[in-house]
Motif scaffolding. Sequence first.
Motif, PDB file in Angstrom:
ATOM      1  N   GLY A  97       0.598  -1.288  -0.049  1.00 51.99           N
ATOM      2  CA  GLY A  97       0.053  -0.108  -0.025  1.00 51.99           C
ATOM      3  C   GLY A  97       0.762   1.416   0.036  1.00 51.99           C
ATOM      4  N   GLY A  98       2.052   1.112  -0.057  1.00 46.98           N
ATOM      5  CA  GLY A  98       3.220   2.235   0.108  1.00 46.98           C
ATOM      6  C   GLY A  98       3.784   2.525  -1.303  1.00 46.98           C
ATOM      7  N   PHE A  99       4.775   3.332  -1.337  1.00 48.34           N
ATOM      8  CA  PHE A  99       5.287   3.618  -2.525  1.00 48.34           C
ATOM      9  C   PHE A  99       6.976   3.739  -2.213  1.00 48.34           C
ATOM     10  CE2 PHE A  99       1.256   5.564  -3.009  1.00 48.34           C
ATOM     11  CZ  PHE A  99       0.873   4.944  -4.158  1.00 48.34           C
ATOM     12  N   VAL A 100       7.842   3.458  -3.312  1.00 51.91           N
ATOM     13  CA  VAL A 100       9.044   3.385  -3.142  1.00 51.91           C
ATOM     14  C   VAL A 100       9.558   4.660  -4.396  1.00 51.91           C
ATOM     15  CG1 VAL A 100      11.365   2.536  -3.082  1.00 51.91           C
ATOM     16  CG2 VAL A 100       9.293   1.144  -2.592  1.00 51.91           C
ATOM     17  N   VAL A 101       9.839   5.676  -3.912  1.00 52.39           N
ATOM     18  CA  VAL A 101      10.396   6.736  -5.042  1.00 52.39           C
ATOM     19  C   VAL A 101      11.753   6.775  -5.124  1.00 52.39           C
ATOM     20  CG1 VAL A 101      10.329   9.246  -5.426  1.00 52.39           C
ATOM     21  CG2 VAL A 101       8.217   8.005  -4.335  1.00 52.39           C
ATOM     22  N   THR A 102      12.298   6.614  -6.381  1.00 52.88           N
ATOM     23  CA  THR A 102      13.396   6.719  -6.720  1.00 52.88           C
ATOM     24  C   THR A 102      14.079   7.869  -7.655  1.00 52.88           C
ATOM     25  OG1 THR A 102      13.217   4.865  -8.193  1.00 52.88           O
ATOM     26  CG2 THR A 102      14.211   4.231  -6.111  1.00 52.88           C
ATOM     27  N   ASP A 103      15.071   8.080  -7.655  1.00 52.04           N
ATOM     28  CA  ASP A 103      15.544   9.034  -8.668  1.00 52.04           C
ATOM     29  C   ASP A 103      16.093   8.363 -10.006  1.00 52.04           C
ATOM     30  OD1 ASP A 103      16.868  10.985 -10.027  1.00 52.04           O
ATOM     31  OD2 ASP A 103      18.912  10.490  -9.128  1.00 52.04           O
ATOM     32  N   GLY A 104      15.574   8.570 -10.946  1.00 51.13           N
ATOM     33  CA  GLY A 104      16.220   8.023 -12.452  1.00 51.13           C
ATOM     34  C   GLY A 104      14.974   7.660 -13.137  1.00 51.13           C
ATOM     35  N   THR A 105      15.190   6.791 -14.316  1.00 55.16           N
ATOM     36  CA  THR A 105      14.139   6.487 -15.204  1.00 55.16           C
ATOM     37  C   THR A 105      13.729   5.238 -14.973  1.00 55.16           C
ATOM     38  OG1 THR A 105      15.979   5.589 -16.626  1.00 55.16           O
ATOM     39  CG2 THR A 105      14.997   7.722 -17.351  1.00 55.16           C
ATOM     40  N   PHE A 106      12.389   4.566 -15.237  1.00 54.33           N
ATOM     41  CA  PHE A 106      11.827   3.476 -14.681  1.00 54.33           C
ATOM     42  C   PHE A 106      12.861   2.288 -14.974  1.00 54.33           C
ATOM     43  CE2 PHE A 106       8.660   0.161 -14.011  1.00 54.33           C
ATOM     44  CZ  PHE A 106       8.032   0.672 -13.004  1.00 54.33           C
ATOM     45  N   VAL A 107      13.116   2.104 -16.275  1.00 52.53           N
ATOM     46  CA  VAL A 107      14.048   1.025 -16.692  1.00 52.53           C
ATOM     47  C   VAL A 107      15.438   1.937 -17.198  1.00 52.53           C
ATOM     48  CG1 VAL A 107      14.205  -0.525 -18.417  1.00 52.53           C
ATOM     49  CG2 VAL A 107      11.943  -0.030 -17.623  1.00 52.53           C
ATOM     50  N   GLU A 108      16.453   1.157 -16.943  1.00 49.39           N
ATOM     51  CA  GLU A 108      17.768   1.985 -17.522  1.00 49.39           C
ATOM     52  C   GLU A 108      18.027   1.227 -18.683  1.00 49.39           C
ATOM     53  OE1 GLU A 108      21.108   2.537 -14.992  1.00 49.39           O
ATOM     54  OE2 GLU A 108      19.670   2.735 -13.064  1.00 49.39           O
ATOM     55  N   THR A 109      18.144   2.298 -19.585  1.00 54.46           N
ATOM     56  CA  THR A 109      18.614   1.842 -20.947  1.00 54.46           C
ATOM     57  C   THR A 109      19.468   2.748 -21.696  1.00 54.46           C
ATOM     58  OG1 THR A 109      16.314   2.905 -21.764  1.00 54.46           O
ATOM     59  CG2 THR A 109      16.504   0.548 -21.512  1.00 54.46           C
ATOM     60  N   LYS A 110      20.171   2.616 -22.566  1.00 58.89           N
ATOM     61  CA  LYS A 110      21.180   3.525 -23.224  1.00 58.89           C
ATOM     62  C   LYS A 110      20.276   4.480 -23.998  1.00 58.89           C
ATOM     63  CE  LYS A 110      23.357   2.168 -26.863  1.00 58.89           C
ATOM     64  NZ  LYS A 110      24.338   1.311 -27.872  1.00 58.89           N
ATOM     65  N   GLU A 111      19.230   4.306 -24.599  1.00 62.07           N
ATOM     66  CA  GLU A 111      18.370   5.350 -25.251  1.00 62.07           C
ATOM     67  C   GLU A 111      17.245   5.348 -24.228  1.00 62.07           C
ATOM     68  OE1 GLU A 111      19.106   2.606 -27.812  1.00 62.07           O
ATOM     69  OE2 GLU A 111      20.154   3.907 -29.190  1.00 62.07           O
ATOM     70  N   VAL A 112      16.997   6.738 -24.112  1.00 59.35           N
ATOM     71  CA  VAL A 112      15.884   7.184 -23.114  1.00 59.35           C
ATOM     72  C   VAL A 112      14.811   8.002 -23.769  1.00 59.35           C
ATOM     73  CG1 VAL A 112      17.204   6.953 -20.911  1.00 59.35           C
ATOM     74  CG2 VAL A 112      16.937   9.100 -22.187  1.00 59.35           C
TER      75      VAL A 112
END
Lengths: 416, 114
Positions: B63-78
């Motif tokens: 029921g909670g959230f984890v907030v992180t810095d950065g894109t959802f998936v790490e890829t070379k092209e964003v």
Amino acid sequence: MTLTPAEVASAIEQAHHQEWAYVLAATARVAADLDLAEDCVQDAYAKALVHWQAEGIPRRPGAWLTTVATRRALEQRRRSAVLERKLPLLVPDPVDNDPQDGGTGMFPDDRLRLVFTCCHPALSQESQVALTLKLVCGLSSAEIAKAFLVKEATLQARITRAKQKIAKTRIPYHVPRVGELPERIDAVLDVVHLVYSVGSTAKFGDQLSRPDLARRGLDLARMVHLLLPDSAEASALLGHLLLTQSREAARVDDAGRLVLMQDQDRSQWDGELIAEGLELVEVALGQPPVGRFGLLAAIGAVHAEARRWEETDWDQILGLYDLLLARWPSPVVALNRAVAVSYADSPEAALEVVRELIEDPALATYPYLAATHADLLRRTGQWQAALTAYEEALTFTDNAVEAAYLNQRLDELRSR
Amino acid sequence: MVGKYLVMIYDNEAKWAEAGPPAEEANHLRHQEFAQANGAALRGGAQLGGSDSATSIRSDGNGGFVVTDGTFVETKEVMGGYYIIEAADMDEALAIAKQVPSPMGGVEVRPIIN
């Protein structure tokens, strides 16, 4: 005159083989839904079994089946309109460009639309192949699954996913616009070529080829050539396949053993297929720039024109492979070119080419790389290395006829 | 009947950084040209802040959230921008999407489900 059930069954089987694509293509346009169209066409064939027995075989079986299938499709659509469909429909052509007469005088020939939709580049190639065999050739999921050695459930899921993508992304049911046409034709021809190749040399099993699948590939190539008479590449592909097929009877001896082209009895080659193939190659080569299948067909033509193995014009074949490799580079083409080098130049020169290809990860488990390497080592008298290479080739080969050939070579080497 | 499609522009940010501001300005012009040529089909679009400005939120399962810095998936092209287009069918959508300037990557086309 009353027909026997066997006569009716055989008429239906023939109509299934010859008319399936035509009937389904016309029905799909009316149904605007591939699943519905398939159901309606299946149903029409079932009805034919009863009606043809009672009333005789219609003069135009395809038109009869199309009438029955489209009528049912219209009924179903009316009914589902009441139920409000959730799924988007197959996108029809806004303008009915050139509704040609399909020869029946009743329905336009929609087979091109069907083929282009099945081979749309937004679908993966394995989906394109599965859809084409299912919708254009009328094969069952079980038959397709068997041909590609996958589970029937897997194959069915693949087809369902592809149909959903067609519906969700609105892949249209039409012949591409002129500007897109060459690229889109290439995708269709690749699928047809793949179907024939899978049939021509079976990757697994105790037969060298799967004649049923090879014939489907040939039928598809004929159909595409008929529907796209101005495409040089479509002519070339049909020519290429006919020339390959012409050697079919000579590829295996009476004992079921593999016979390499150099040892084949050329009187067993099919002269009619060769004549037809050569004519198509000439047509294709008369429309430069020559495409990929044009070059492959030209190579086949050089083989067909040599009365004996010793008369093969290897310089010309090598030249054609050079052109092919320059414009459409692929490790498989490079390997075939190496074989041409071995005859046009020397097996030693070919060995150098093959040694480079061994470094290519794309060919790591390609059985013909190890087999070609082994043959070249044998021809240059490097017996021990040849033995190892034949053993390696054997580990990648699941076709019993090819495996028997490799074992025969191994026995010869071991008894030296 | 027409369909809507989302055209996502994927770029290699490192390549843009290397190319510098003049290349970005030239790219802006190309996008303006694209928008002018395809105005009738465009329903929206924007350039996005770089991946260093991205924040991702995942459910923690309780029921909670984890907030992180950065894109959802790490890829070379964003994903660096997008257009929403309207097209009669997939072929038309692909024809428009091929014109979207994306010199440091490419685009992905997805149908928008109604």
